[in-house]
Design an enzyme around this catalytic site. Structure first.
Site, PDB file in Angstrom:
ATOM      1  N   GLY A  57       1.035  -1.356  -0.321  1.00  0.00           N
ATOM      2  CA  GLY A  57      -0.142  -0.297   0.177  1.00  0.00           C
ATOM      3  C   GLY A  57       1.044   1.108   0.131  1.00  0.00           C
ATOM      4  O   GLY A  57       1.059   1.982  -1.394  1.00  0.00           O
ATOM      5  N   CYS A  85      -0.229   0.428  12.788  1.00  0.00           N
ATOM      6  CA  CYS A  85      -1.420   0.883  12.949  1.00  0.00           C
ATOM      7  C   CYS A  85      -2.098   0.491  13.712  1.00  0.00           C
ATOM      8  O   CYS A  85      -3.343  -0.677  14.025  1.00  0.00           O
ATOM      9  CB  CYS A  85      -2.402  -0.159  11.986  1.00  0.00           C
ATOM     10  SG  CYS A  85      -2.026  -1.985  11.934  1.00  0.00           S
TER      11      CYS A  85
HETATM   12  N1  SAM Z   1       3.580  -1.059   4.700  1.00  0.00           N
HETATM   13  C1  SAM Z   1       3.034  -2.069   4.145  1.00  0.00           C
HETATM   14  C2  SAM Z   1       1.812  -1.698   3.516  1.00  0.00           C
HETATM   15  O1  SAM Z   1       1.320  -0.343   2.855  1.00  0.00           O
HETATM   16  O2  SAM Z   1       1.091  -2.008   2.758  1.00  0.00           O
HETATM   17  C3  SAM Z   1       2.408  -2.953   5.547  1.00  0.00           C
HETATM   18  C4  SAM Z   1       3.084  -3.406   6.158  1.00  0.00           C
HETATM   19  S1  SAM Z   1       2.751  -4.393   7.491  1.00  0.00           S
HETATM   20  C5  SAM Z   1       2.082  -2.937   9.053  1.00  0.00           C
HETATM   21  C6  SAM Z   1       4.388  -4.842   8.563  1.00  0.00           C
HETATM   22  C7  SAM Z   1       5.261  -6.025   7.470  1.00  0.00           C
HETATM   23  O3  SAM Z   1       6.796  -5.661   8.587  1.00  0.00           O
HETATM   24  C8  SAM Z   1       4.779  -7.145   7.317  1.00  0.00           C
HETATM   25  O4  SAM Z   1       4.913  -7.231   6.323  1.00  0.00           O
HETATM   26  C9  SAM Z   1       5.727  -8.539   8.060  1.00  0.00           C
HETATM   27  O5  SAM Z   1       5.725  -9.344   7.651  1.00  0.00           O
HETATM   28  C10 SAM Z   1       7.027  -7.282   8.122  1.00  0.00           C
HETATM   29  N2  SAM Z   1       8.260  -7.042  10.236  1.00  0.00           N
HETATM   30  C11 SAM Z   1       7.767  -8.460   9.892  1.00  0.00           C
HETATM   31  N3  SAM Z   1       9.175  -8.990  10.947  1.00  0.00           N
HETATM   32  C12 SAM Z   1       9.696  -7.914  10.707  1.00  0.00           C
HETATM   33  C13 SAM Z   1      11.370  -7.700  11.254  1.00  0.00           C
HETATM   34  N4  SAM Z   1      11.753  -8.120  11.918  1.00  0.00           N
HETATM   35  N5  SAM Z   1      11.888  -6.777  10.136  1.00  0.00           N
HETATM   36  C14 SAM Z   1      11.275  -6.046   9.629  1.00  0.00           C
HETATM   37  N6  SAM Z   1      10.030  -6.381   8.939  1.00  0.00           N
HETATM   38  C15 SAM Z   1       8.565  -6.539   9.093  1.00  0.00           C
END
Ligand code: SAM
Length: 462
Positions: free
Chosen positions: A119, A236
């Site tokens: 997104g 979020c």
């Molecule tokens: N930015 C995205 C969007 O707008 O569609 C949504 C991101 S979501 C809130 C957070 C993301 O961080 C997930 O895709 C998850 O897999 C990733 N994530 C999980 N653990 C993480 C880590 N240790 N370091 C970096 N990213 C991580």
């Protein structure tokens, strides 16, 4: 599913919101808001069709995002052929605030560190108007695939998609990016209305675990920020531990960062599920700040007419692949389509156009970093034949090509094409297939039929 909110969560919110608490809780009985964001280079290139989107989906503007709209849920834009054409991205409205506040500019080097499903990355790309370099990274391989698909669907030309940990990237790109988006993994308190099952994963311990991880991710992000650069941190979730406390900790550890803005969108005061965004600015400049490491790959001027040797393939192979592409382009593409701001790279038999950010990015920099998409995928070289990629189709406009098979969104032909069926055609050769003027994929015409080249993995079931 009705949401049953955990008592400890409610107690925390009561303490945090005081007088606003009753309205906050009441918001869970309200219907959720649905949003989409227009892909402006597609809508700008086809204004008459774009105008009709408003009536078709009952669009109403999202106040904090110029390209964002609420849509009428009943109209199901996610299933419309325009979605397959990348005309818009379905995005929760309050989530649109973060990339707006990051405010990426054309020509910059921008990182989206936690980017799947895409997104914010696609919103950042839109704001950059295809100029500069966007690195869209997602640590989880399966989610990185979805991110990569969305970058492709939106027709983005200047993005590299990687799947690395923040630490791996920080080692490779110290003090490199003008702007960084850290949309951190969080306890998801703002998702409870949209996805009620997420309530089951919530606990006070989960909040604390997320906060520790968020700070660790921010520590790596800061290493990649150019002096003078900007980071947007967003979640979020509502907890102070995952928001203000993380910002307090990171600015304490890095006094060179100042908090430019801190915003909360609440579901009871804004039409959306809620979001937190903080914008941090590095006080230094490259000229004045001499501390810390320099990028391991200093900027170098782009050399015209010469392909630097790639980590992936020798220069000769790249030149030969580009000749195949150019033969295809001479037949199929008009001069309005120009590959700019990058260089050709070849991974196996896959040819890409990599954004090089005025020489600051080159293929060797991605060595050892899992890279799903090192730029715009042009196509595959098969036995001295060039097969154009789906990404290329989605990155084109009707006016860029010599042969178009035009369909209307509500025609049975469009349905048939998206199911993977061949269509009647009296043309010959590669043909761009469009829906109301927007490309959805390729077909290859011969003997009265347009053979379907819509990717198998995207085809709709019968
Ligand atoms: N930015 C995205 C969007 O707008 O569609 C949504 C991101 S979501 C809130 C957070 C993301 O961080 C997930 O895709 C998850 O897999 C990733 N994530 C999980 N653990 C993480 C880590 N240790 N370091 C970096 N990213 C991580």
């Amino acid at each position: 599913m009705t949401v049953t909110l955990p008592e400890p969560f409610l107690a925390r919110m009561r303490q945090m919101l005081g007088g606003g608490y009753e309205a906050f809780v009441a918001s869970y009985d309200q219907p959720r808001a649905y949003g989409l964001r227009l892909n402006t280079w597609k809508t700008d290139s086809n204004p008459a069709a774009a105008e009709r989107l408003h009536g078709l989906f009952g669009l109403e503007p999202v106040p904090w995002c110029k390209t964002g709209y609420y849509y009428d849920e009943e109209t199901k834009p996610g299933r419309h052929p325009y979605h397959a054409a990348g005309v818009y991205y379905i995005q929760e409205p309050s989530a649109m605030s973060a990339a707006e506040l990051l405010s990426p500019q054309p020509g910059e080097r921008v990182l989206d560190l936690a980017a799947a499903p895409g997104g914010k990355a696609t919103q950042i790309a839109d704001r950059m108007q295809g100029q500069g370099l966007l690195v869209a990274n997602e640590i989880h391989p399966a989610r990185a695939e979805i991110l990569s698909e969305n970058i492709e669907r939106m027709g983005i030309r200047h993005a590299i998609v990687t799947s690395a940990s923040p630490g791996e990237l920080a080692e490779r790109f110290p003090r490199y990016f003008d702007r960084i988006m850290v949309d951190a993994p969080c306890s998801g308190e703002g998702m409870f209305r949209k996805e009620p099952e997420t309530v089951l994963e919530w606990s006070e311990q989960a909040v604390e675990t997320c906060a520790v991880r968020q700070l660790a991710i921010m520590q790596e992000a800061v290493k990649m920020l150019k002096p003078g650069g900007t980071i947007a941190y967003s979640t979020c979730t509502f907890s102070v531990e995952e928001n203000e406390r993380v910002i307090g900790q990171i600015t304490h550890l890095h006094p060179e960062l100042s908090v430019e803005r801190m915003e909360r969108l609440w579901p009871h005061t804004h039409r959306g599920e809620g979001h937190f965004v903080a914008v941090l600015k590095h006080r230094g400049t490259y000229d004045t700040d001499e501390s810390g490491d320099r990028p391991p790959f200093p900027s170098r001027p782009a050399k015209r007419g010469k392909q630097p040797s790639s980590g992936a393939a020798p220069r000769k192979a790249i030149e030969s692949a580009m000749r195949e592409f150019e033969a295809f382009a001479a037949d199929m593409l008009r001069p309005t389509f120009r590959l700019t701001g990058g260089e050709a790279v070849l991974f196996g038999d896959q040819l890409y156009w990599m954004p090089t950010a005025d020489g600051a990015m080159h293929p060797d920099m991605l060595r050892g970093i899992k890279t799903l998409r090192p730029g715009l995928h042009l196509g595959t070289i098969r036995k001295q034949r060039f097969v154009p990629s789906h990404a290329l189709a989605l990155a084109l406009t009707e006016s860029d090509v010599t042969r178009v098979h035009r369909m209307e969104a509500d025609s049975p032909q469009t349905e048939a094409y998206l199911r993977g069926e061949a269509l009647p055609s009296d043309g010959k050769g590669w043909t761009l297939v469009t829906v109301d003027g927007w490309p959805v994929g390729w077909g290859k015409a011969s003997d009265g039929l347009l053979k379907n080249h819509y990717p198998k993995g995207l085809r709709r079931p019968n």
